[in-house]
Design an enzyme around this catalytic site. Structure first.
Site, mmCIF file in Angstrom:
data_model
loop_
_atom_site.group_PDB
_atom_site.id
_atom_site.type_symbol
_atom_site.label_atom_id
_atom_site.label_comp_id
_atom_site.label_asym_id
_atom_site.label_seq_id
_atom_site.Cartn_x
_atom_site.Cartn_y
_atom_site.Cartn_z
ATOM 1 N N LYS A 1 -5.429 3.427 7.449
ATOM 2 C CA LYS A 1 -4.353 3.179 8.632
ATOM 3 C C LYS A 1 -4.954 2.555 9.765
ATOM 4 O O LYS A 1 -5.674 3.455 10.343
ATOM 5 C CB LYS A 1 -2.951 3.389 8.441
ATOM 6 C CG LYS A 1 -1.757 3.382 9.841
ATOM 7 C CD LYS A 1 -1.306 5.290 9.663
ATOM 8 C CE LYS A 1 0.227 4.470 10.140
ATOM 9 N NZ LYS A 1 1.140 5.892 10.382
ATOM 10 N N SER B 1 5.364 4.172 9.673
ATOM 11 C CA SER B 1 4.776 2.995 10.326
ATOM 12 C C SER B 1 3.740 2.891 9.439
ATOM 13 O O SER B 1 2.133 2.528 9.290
ATOM 14 C CB SER B 1 4.019 3.488 11.953
ATOM 15 O OG SER B 1 3.295 5.260 11.402
ATOM 16 N N SER C 1 6.422 8.533 8.828
ATOM 17 C CA SER C 1 6.113 7.367 8.476
ATOM 18 C C SER C 1 4.608 6.996 6.993
ATOM 19 O O SER C 1 4.401 6.319 6.988
ATOM 20 C CB SER C 1 4.886 8.055 9.615
ATOM 21 O OG SER C 1 5.742 6.984 10.589
#
Length: 484
Positions: free
Chosen positions: A84, A159, A183
């Site tokens: 990420k 996220s 997330s």
């Protein structure tokens, strides 16, 4: 082996096949890069792809397989991984989802990626995130919207949205993500993957988050629970720069699933954690999964009432000051003008400016203590707690309200992040939690079952999820987009 078979091979099987010289890491990386080139224009899951670097690492890994005894190779030797774009990767662009950092190249690895790399993992690229990870859906001014592999018109949540989309589409067996209020677990549920948030302190956060933040963690999104266990074995353990990191566990997570069962366990089930409506299809699928633990797997399951503060009010009150601090520290302090295009980020900073120090103390200490007490009451009588991961399945890309304005015909208080209301509380109580697919809606969208455990009982969560996964088999279903 076809491209689909190779690209969906679980990390545990892939690592073993590479060490046995049955599969070439070069072949794997080449297949994944070809697949990324074909599918990512529709998904938009990647910020950066490091194809040349990945191929060079795969060639080195292949040479080592022939030169080094298998027992001396790392647990993830030759296994491709995505990271990420909130986690620093030395020498590889890390943008934090912001146009202001579009050319930023860190000189140090975040500890999670550093440990994965030390175990032999190969970096494929960086996956999308909302700006600074402060969004409930994955949409940023830098990269735009990330689409769901099961239905391109639907959200991937946030996220760690790019991470979840990549795993679901077969663009890498392991994605490294991060999770504060859900997330990892929300995107995993939206995309039908496994998403694991370990106990607070089990995985150090050095270089990835505030070491005294006590909520944010990093962790994996994977094809299978066994893959998540393997990753935990690699990344868990103390770090001298993280004062809250736990001592090394006596549990070998990579082997804790051997002969796993849930027979005789007392398992609590809550359909809504005491707050808010749940979509009828989601509720039915999760309830069916919970009953499976009793009727077919040998556990004793009881529906329970869990007493927790309003999770949406708490979500807003806790994270708003964090958003404002981030704005001032990372952006305003450098003379930059952030767009605040993300609805969550903009709303949080607005609210934070109206809060007093006393307001925040009451939220961060007193209300949080009530959350801990609510879970303590459950785990005083039960070994595990099952809930939906989300109150809805993946919804259409947000309109002006940011998310569904009603669920099961009832209005929701904050559409922009209401769908995180089941993942937020266990994060703030420090409990391990994992989402595993438990079925599909009539529209063909995946639904997640959240397995929550007592403090530090990461192995119990992994075992229970693996037993259910092996029985139900939902992880074998693949989105039509990804099937060649």
């Amino acid at each position: 082996m076809t491209e689909d078979e190779l690209c969906y091979l679980p990390a545990t099987e892939l690592a073993a096949s590479i060490k046995a010289r049955e599969v070439s890491p070069v072949e794997v990386v080449e297949s994944l890069l070809t697949r990324i080139e074909r599918l990512d224009p529709a998904l938009n899951a990647f910020v950066t792809v490091v194809g040349d670097q990945a191929l060079e690492a795969a060639r080195r890994a292949e040479q080592q397989v022939t030169a080094v005894p298998a027992a001396e190779l790392g647990a993830l030797h030759g296994v491709p991984v995505t990271v990420k774009d909130l986690t620093d990767t030395a020498g590889v662009r890390t943008t934090y989802g912001s146009v202001h950092y579009k050319d930023h190249v860190p000189d140090r690895d975040g500890i999670g990626w550093a440990r994965l790399k030390a175990a032999g993992a190969i970096l494929l690229g960086k996956t999308t995130t909302p700006e600074f990870g402060m969004g409930a859906v994955t949409d940023s001014p830098l990269t735009g919207v990330t689409n769901n592999p099961w239905d391109l018109s639907r959200t991937v949540g946030g996220s760690s949205g790019g991470a979840a989309a990549a795993v679901a589409a077969g663009l890498g067996p392991i994605a490294w993500g991060s999770d504060g209020g859900g997330s990892i677990r929300v995107p995993a549920a939206c995309c039908g993957t496994v998403g694991h948030k370990a106990s607070l302190g089990r995985i150090p956060v050095t270089g990835e988050s505030d070491v005294y933040g006590t909520v944010d963690i990093s962790g994996p999104l994977t094809h299978t629970v066994a893959d998540a266990a393997l990753v935990l074995q690699v990344v868990a353990g103390p770090d001298r720069e993280d004062p809250l990191s736990l001592p090394a566990s006596p549990v070998d997570y990579s082997r804790c699933l051997d002969d796993a069962h849930v027979r005789g366990l007392r398992i609590a089930y809550s359909p809504n954690l005491g707050h808010g409506p749940v979509d009828p299809q989601v509720r039915a699928l999760v309830e069916r999964a919970a009953r499976t633990f009793e009727t077919e797997l040998g556990a004793h399951v009881e529906e329970v009432a869990v007493e927790l503060p309003d999770p949406i009010q708490y979500f807003s009150d806790f994270w708003s000051p964090a958003a404002l601090a981030l704005l001032e520290d990372m952006v305003a302090g450098q003379g930059l003008d952030i767009s605040l295009s993300d609805r969550t980020f903009a709303e949080f900073t607005r609210r934070a400016r109206g809060m007093s120090a006393v307001d925040y103390y009451r939220v961060a200490v007193q209300t949080r203590a009530r959350i801990a007490a609510g879970f303590a009451a459950v785990f005083g009588a039960y070994d595990l707690l099952l809930t939906p991961t989300m109150p809805v399945s993946a919804f259409p890309h947000p309109g002006p309200e940011g998310g569904p304005v009603t669920v099961d015909g009832q209005p929701v208080k904050e559409p922009v992040y209401d769908f995180h209301r089941f993942t937020e509380p266990p994060s703030h109580a420090g409990h391990p939690a994992l989402t595993v697919p438990c079925g599909f809606t009539e529209e063909g969208l995946p639904v997640g079952l959240q397995v929550i455990g007592p403090h530090h009982a990461d192995d119990a969560v992994l075992r229970a999820a693996a037993v259910y996964e092996g029985h139900a088999g939902w992880h074998r279903r693949r989105p039509a987009l990804a099937v060649s």
